[in-house]
Design an enzyme around this catalytic site. Structure first.
Site, PDB file in Angstrom:
ATOM      1  CE  LYS A 110      -4.855 -19.609  -2.296  1.00  0.00           C
ATOM      2  NZ  LYS A 110      -4.729 -20.395  -1.055  1.00  0.00           N
ATOM      3  CE  LYS A 194      -9.038 -11.036   2.958  1.00  0.00           C
ATOM      4  NZ  LYS A 194      -9.748 -12.346   2.988  1.00  0.00           N
ATOM      5  CE  LYS A 197      -1.451 -17.557   6.414  1.00  0.00           C
ATOM      6  NZ  LYS A 197      -2.022 -18.297   7.542  1.00  0.00           N
TER       7      LYS A 197
END
Length: 331
Positions: A110, A194, A197
Site C-alpha cells: 500500500k 481480486k 472496490k
C-alpha cells in the site's frame, strides 16, 4: 470459542466480499461466539470525508444485516464506539517492533515507493488489528491467505507482552477454519486480480446494490476465452477468467468446481453466462431488497450498533484493565 473479525466501512459491499467473507461470517454465527466490527478506526489510514465515513458505517451495518448477520446471535458494532481498541493499541505499541511492521506485506504494497508520504496509521495498522483481536481474548480469527501474516504478528505481540510483563494475559489466536470454504473471487475484467472496490472499472465487480439488469449486463460482459468448459477442473488452471466464473457459480449455488463442470462441460460461455447471471440474481435480489428496507431506518441501525458497542465494551474492559495493571499504569 470466540471469533473476532472486522471489515472497513468504505465503499459498497460487492460479490467478492459476500462470497469471500460475509457468508462465511453468517455460517460462523452457529459455530462460535462472534464479534463483528466495522473498522472505522482503520479507515483513518486514508483521508475520507467525515460525512462519508459516518454514513458508510451505517451503510455497511445495513449490508451485513441484510446478508444474514443477526444482531441477536452476534455482536455487531463500530470499532470507534469502543475506545478500548485505541487504548490497547497504544499499550501494544510499546512491545511491537519497527522491524516487524516494516516486514508486513500490506504495508509494502500500500505504501509502495511513497513510504515517507504514507500515514503513520497505515504503518501501525497491524498493531491496531492486534488490539482488535487481543482485546476480546479471541481464540480464533477468520483469515484469508493475505491476512495470515497479520495473525502471526498478533501472536508475536501477545507472546512478547506476556513475556515482558510476566503475565498470562493475552491468548495467541489461531486462524479460524470454520464457517465453510471462503471463495476467492477475482475481477470480472482480469482473472488474475481480486475483485476490489478500489478497481477503477465498475465492470470489474458486482455490487450488492446493483439491480438485476446491471448484474446480468456485467456478467455478459465479463472477460472470458473462446474455448468451451472442460470436464476436468485442472484444465482451468491456465484459464483464469474461466476458472473465476466457474468458482463464482459454485460458491453461489453450493457446488464444487467438479460438480459445476459435470453440468456445463462442453458448453461455451454463451450458455454458461446466463445460468451464472440467474444464480447471481437469485442470491442478491433478496439481499438488496432487505438492504433498501434497512437503509430507511437509521435510528434502528444506530440502536443495533449502540447495543453491540455496549456489549463489546463490557467484554473488553477486564482485558484493558489487566493490561493497564500489567504495565504499571494502574494498581
Amino acid at each position: 470459542m470466540r471469533v473476532v473479525s472486522g471489515i472497513q466501512p468504505t465503499g459498497d459491499l460487492h460479490l467478492g466480499n459476500l462470497l469471500g467473507a460475509i457468508l462465511r461470517w453468517v455460517r460462523m454465527q452457529d459455530e462460535a461466539e462472534c464479534l463483528f466490527f466495522l473498522a472505522d478506526l482503520h479507515s483513518l489510514s486514508d483521508f475520507i470525508d467525515p460525512k462519508v465515513r459516518r454514513n458508510s458505517v451505517r451503510e455497511m451495518a445495513a449490508a451485513l444485516i441484510a446478508s444474514g448477520i443477526d444482531p441477536n446471535k452476534s455482536t455487531l458494532f463500530a470499532q470507534s464506539a469502543v475506545p478500548a481498541h485505541s487504548e490497547l493499541c497504544w499499550i501494544l505499541n510499546g512491545v511491537a517492533r519497527m522491524g516487524w511492521l516494516n516486514r508486513m506485506t500490506q504495508w509494502k504494497d500500500k505504501a509502495g515507493k511513497n513510504r515517507e508520504g504514507s500515514s503513520v496509521a497505515l504503518f501501525d495498522y497491524p498493531v491496531l488489528q492486534a488490539a482488535d483481536i487481543l482485546l476480546y481474548q479471541a481464540t480464533h480469527v477468520p483469515v484469508g491467505e493475505d491476512q495470515k501474516q497479520h495473525i502471526e504478528l498478533t501472536r508475536d505481540i501477545a507472546l512478547k507482552f506476556n513475556s515482558d510483563y510476566d503475565v498470562e494475559l493475552f491468548v495467541p489466536p489461531e486462524p479460524f477454519i470454520g464457517g465453510g470454504t471462503a471463495a476467492r473471487v477475482m475481477s470480472l475484467r482480469d482473472g488474475s486480480m481480486k475483485m476490489s472496490k478500489s478497481d477503477p472499472s465498475e465492470q470489474s465487480r458486482i455490487h450488492l446494490t446493483d439491480d438485476n439488469d446491471v448484474i446480468a449486463l456485467k456478467i455478459r460482459k465479463a472477460k472470458t476465452d473462446p474455448d468451451p468448459l472442460p470436464e476436468d477442473p485442472a484444465l482451468l488452471e491456465s484459464r483464469p477468467e474461466a476458472r473465476n466464473l466457474v468458482g463464482i457459480y459454485g460458491a453461489m449455488v453450493g457446488e464444487t468446481d467438479e460438480q459445476v463442470l459435470q453440468r456445463f462441460a462442453g458448453q461455451g460461455f454463451g450458455a454458461f453466462k446466463p445460468a451464472l447471471a440467474d444464480a447471481a440474481i437469485a442470491l442478491l435480489e433478496p439481499l438488496r431488497n432487505r438492504l433498501v428496507e434497512l437503509r430507511q431506518d437509521k435510528a434502528a441501525l444506530d440502536a443495533i450498533l449502540a447495543a453491540g458497542a455496549n456489549k463489546a465494551a463490557s467484554l473488553a474492559q477486564p482485558t484493558l484493565d489487566a493490561a493497564y495493571r500489567a504495565v504499571g499504569l494502574k494498581d
